[in-house]
Design a protein around this motif. Structure first.
Motif, short mmCIF file in Angstrom:
data_model
loop_
_atom_site.label_atom_id
_atom_site.label_comp_id
_atom_site.label_asym_id
_atom_site.label_seq_id
_atom_site.Cartn_x
_atom_site.Cartn_y
_atom_site.Cartn_z
N THR A 236 0.83 -1.20 0.00
CA THR A 236 0.00 0.00 0.00
C THR A 236 0.87 1.26 0.00
O THR A 236 0.46 2.29 -0.54
CB THR A 236 -0.92 0.01 1.23
OG1 THR A 236 -0.12 -0.16 2.42
CG2 THR A 236 -1.93 -1.12 1.16
N THR A 237 2.05 1.17 0.58
CA THR A 237 2.96 2.32 0.57
C THR A 237 3.37 2.69 -0.85
O THR A 237 3.45 3.87 -1.21
CB THR A 237 4.20 2.03 1.42
OG1 THR A 237 3.80 1.72 2.76
CG2 THR A 237 5.14 3.23 1.45
N SER A 238 3.64 1.68 -1.68
CA SER A 238 4.01 1.95 -3.07
C SER A 238 2.86 2.60 -3.82
O SER A 238 3.07 3.47 -4.67
CB SER A 238 4.45 0.66 -3.77
OG SER A 238 3.41 -0.30 -3.74
N LEU A 239 1.62 2.20 -3.51
CA LEU A 239 0.47 2.84 -4.13
C LEU A 239 0.34 4.29 -3.66
O LEU A 239 0.06 5.19 -4.47
CB LEU A 239 -0.80 2.06 -3.81
CG LEU A 239 -2.12 2.68 -4.30
CD1 LEU A 239 -2.13 2.82 -5.81
CD2 LEU A 239 -3.31 1.85 -3.83
N GLU A 240 0.55 4.53 -2.38
CA GLU A 240 0.47 5.89 -1.86
C GLU A 240 1.53 6.79 -2.51
O GLU A 240 1.25 7.95 -2.84
CB GLU A 240 0.64 5.87 -0.34
CG GLU A 240 -0.52 5.21 0.39
CD GLU A 240 -0.23 5.01 1.87
OE1 GLU A 240 0.91 5.36 2.29
OE2 GLU A 240 -1.11 4.54 2.61
N ASN A 241 2.73 6.25 -2.70
CA ASN A 241 3.79 7.04 -3.34
C ASN A 241 3.42 7.36 -4.79
O ASN A 241 3.70 8.46 -5.28
CB ASN A 241 5.11 6.28 -3.30
CG ASN A 241 5.65 6.13 -1.89
OD1 ASN A 241 5.34 6.93 -1.01
ND2 ASN A 241 6.46 5.10 -1.67
N LEU A 242 2.80 6.40 -5.47
CA LEU A 242 2.37 6.65 -6.85
C LEU A 242 1.30 7.73 -6.91
O LEU A 242 1.37 8.65 -7.74
CB LEU A 242 1.84 5.35 -7.47
CG LEU A 242 1.22 5.48 -8.86
CD1 LEU A 242 2.26 5.90 -9.88
CD2 LEU A 242 0.55 4.17 -9.28
N LEU A 243 0.33 7.65 -6.02
CA LEU A 243 -0.73 8.66 -6.00
C LEU A 243 -0.18 10.04 -5.65
O LEU A 243 -0.69 11.06 -6.13
CB LEU A 243 -1.81 8.25 -5.00
CG LEU A 243 -2.58 6.97 -5.34
CD1 LEU A 243 -3.59 6.64 -4.24
CD2 LEU A 243 -3.30 7.10 -6.68
#
Length: 270
Positions: A236-243
């Motif tokens: 989920t951290t990688s998704l947050e960084n992408l967003l």
């Protein structure tokens, strides 16, 4: 008695030449280093090399491609698109999926990829059709969206199989090795983007996606369309960084669509 003439005194004999002794040579200079003997040198051990004895039973040494999980995941998705394209009533047609698979089918039985198939294949087929329709609808009804960022697994063929408006700039953000493999396999297959459009690859491994996109001409003062399907996002951290990257680049009115990956840590959350 006549006087005899006086004879001149004989000339004095020339003195023998004196030989000077050469100056003594200085003692030889002693080097400030020592030569080590050959017997005292240690040779660095050679790294072990793979041999036939190291190969698993029943097959040769695995090639690097066979061990690349990201490449394998992209091939699984390509296999589903190829199967869907061969149906009598397909949801979509991907004429390049078979080209992406040709190398692996030659080295493995088609059942190899079938045994490692993507879970929820029907879901993948439906979402692929949905995203195709969504993209075509958005770009055909807007004259301002000409920046399209595809967040993919590296083997997304939408840049070639969909029609794009004139002067569109497509950015494919994906693993560099997978995208390079796909580009090599599609060479000579006729895969081209629409006329007067350009496709740029942005490696997912880039230390700063925001900076790399900007250096490749992305304009944050223009509308953009972001599409997520297949991009490896393990946490989920990688998704947050992408967003966070998208929110810093996309101006008001830009669109984000696609499929969110499944994260195990989302289970049980209210």
């Amino acid at each position: 008695m006549p006087a005899l003439p006086r004879l001149a005194a004989p000339a004095a004999a020339a003195a023998p030449p004196v030989r000077l002794a050469p100056p003594p040579l200085p003692p030889p200079l002693r080097p400030h280093y020592r030569f080590s003997s050959l017997s005292s040198r240690r040779r660095s051990p050679r790294p072990p090399s793979a041999t036939a004895a190291d190969a698993p039973r029943g097959g040769p040494i695995p090639e690097p491609e066979e061990l690349d999980l990201l490449l394998l995941a992209a091939l699984r998705a390509a296999r589903i698109r190829d199967e869907e394209s061969r149906r009598s009533d397909p949801l979509f047609i991907d004429p390049y999926a078979a080209v992406l698979l040709s190398h692996d089918v030659a080295h493995h039985d088609i059942g190899y990829l079938a045994s490692h198939a993507v879970p929820c294949q029907d879901h993948y087929r439906l979402t692929t059709r949905y995203i195709d329709d969504k993209l075509q609808n958005l770009i055909s009804n807007s004259e301002d969206i000409r920046q399209i960022v595809l967040l993919t697994d590296g083997m997304d063929t939408r840049p070639y199989r969909l029609s794009w408006p004139r002067l569109s700039v497509l950015y494919d953000v994906s693993p560099g090795k997978v995208f390079s493999t796909a580009t090599q396999r599609l060479r000579g297959s006729g895969a081209k983007v629409s006329r007067n459009c350009v496709l740029l690859h942005i490696p997912l491994e880039s230390p700063d996606l925001l900076e790399v996109l900007s250096k490749n001409g992305f304009n944050g003062n223009r509308l953009s369309l972001w599409v997520l399907q297949g991009l490896p996002l393990p946490t989920t951290t990688s998704l947050e960084n992408l967003l966070l990257v998208i929110s810093n680049l996309a101006m008001k009115g830009s669109i984000f669509t696609g499929v969110l990956p499944h994260f195990p840590d989302w289970l049980g959350t209210g």
